[in-house]
Write an enzyme that holds these catalytic residues in place. Structure first.
Site, short mmCIF file in Angstrom:
data_model
loop_
_atom_site.label_atom_id
_atom_site.label_comp_id
_atom_site.label_asym_id
_atom_site.label_seq_id
_atom_site.Cartn_x
_atom_site.Cartn_y
_atom_site.Cartn_z
N SER A 134 43.98 35.17 44.56
CA SER A 134 45.25 35.81 44.20
C SER A 134 46.29 35.43 45.23
CB SER A 134 45.09 37.33 44.16
OG SER A 134 46.35 37.97 44.03
N TYR A 189 42.43 44.99 48.04
CA TYR A 189 42.49 43.85 47.13
C TYR A 189 42.96 42.60 47.87
CZ TYR A 189 43.87 41.00 43.08
OH TYR A 189 44.01 39.99 42.17
#
Length: 254
Positions: A144, A157
């Site tokens: 990501s 995350y």
């Protein structure tokens, strides 16, 4: 072009019941690969398999919780049992908890890191044993942009995805001499079931778009081409790299 042709190759795609994983599984099948689709929900997997078969592709569903001990070996074993080989792994399964750092509990942290990073590593390990022995393999880890630039929420995350990027580099350093290339893709915001609620907030969408030079939210199909490229012989001399598929967002940060 034949270098992008995956005919005769066997692939595993995790988190393939919906969203990005489903799109990637369909894309690999369209390019000729036999695909083992992996997720926790059997009904979602059956829909993915049906979609692949309706287009003339071949797929099998494997239901698994990748955070459980031994799950990676089970998935790889069932894939090899079905098709006799394994050439491609797409590590897509993941999750996010959007909380401010002071609100994150130990349970929150473990849930995110166990799936996004730990499970991805053990899938790489199980697949890598076979790939290194056969002197051929392609692993694509879905990271990501949150692993590259800082976000206002999602510390677990972002940390897990930064770990995925570094894991990709280290494994590439170890395994490229065996003909196994490991790369990562770092997406920005895409329209998926996981982002559906967030993207109903027009003010939030406008804030995202202000930091996205391409001026739009990504469509899952935007990820299919890069995944096929990195899974194919067209990327034979690329390893240890992370490709940001983000409409230019990582130029700015968020």
């Amino acid at each position: 072009m034949t270098r992008f042709d995956l005919t005769g190759k066997t692939a595993i795609v995790t988190g393939a019941g919906r969203g990005i994983g489903k799109a990637l599984a369909l894309g690999l099948a369209d390019t000729g690969a036999n695909v083992a689709v992996v997720a926790r929900t059997e009904a979602d997997l059956q829909e993915t398999v049906q979609a692949i078969e309706q287009k003339g592709g071949k797929a099998i569903p494997i239901t698994a919780d990748l955070t459980e001990a031994g799950a990676a070996e089970k998935v790889v074993g069932q894939t090899v049992e079905a098709w006799g080989s394994l050439h491609i792994l797409i590590n897509n399964a993941g999750m996010n908890l959007r909380k401010k750092a002071h609100e994150v509990t130990e349970e929150d942290w473990d849930r995110v890191v166990d799936l996004n990073l730990k499970a991805s590593f053990f899938m790489c390990q199980a697949a890598g044993k076979i790939m290194c022995e056969q002197n051929y393999g392609r692993i694509v880890n879905i990271a990501s942009v949150a692993g590259v630039v800082a976000m206002r929420t999602g510390v677990a995350y972002g940390s897990s995805k930064a770990g995925v990027i570094q894991m990709t580099r280290v494994l590439a350093l170890e395994w490229s001499k065996f003909g196994v290339n490991i790369n990562a893709i770092a997406p920005w915001y895409f329209r998926t079931p996981l982002t559906e609620t967030l993207l109903k907030d027009e003010a939030y969408v406008q804030e995202i778009l202000q930091r996205t030079p391409s001026g739009r939210i990504g469509d899952v199909e935007d990820l299919v081409g890069p995944a096929i490229f990195l899974s194919s012989d067209a990327a034979a001399y690329i390893t240890g790299q992370t490709i940001s598929v983000d409409g230019g967002m990582s130029i700015y940060g968020f």
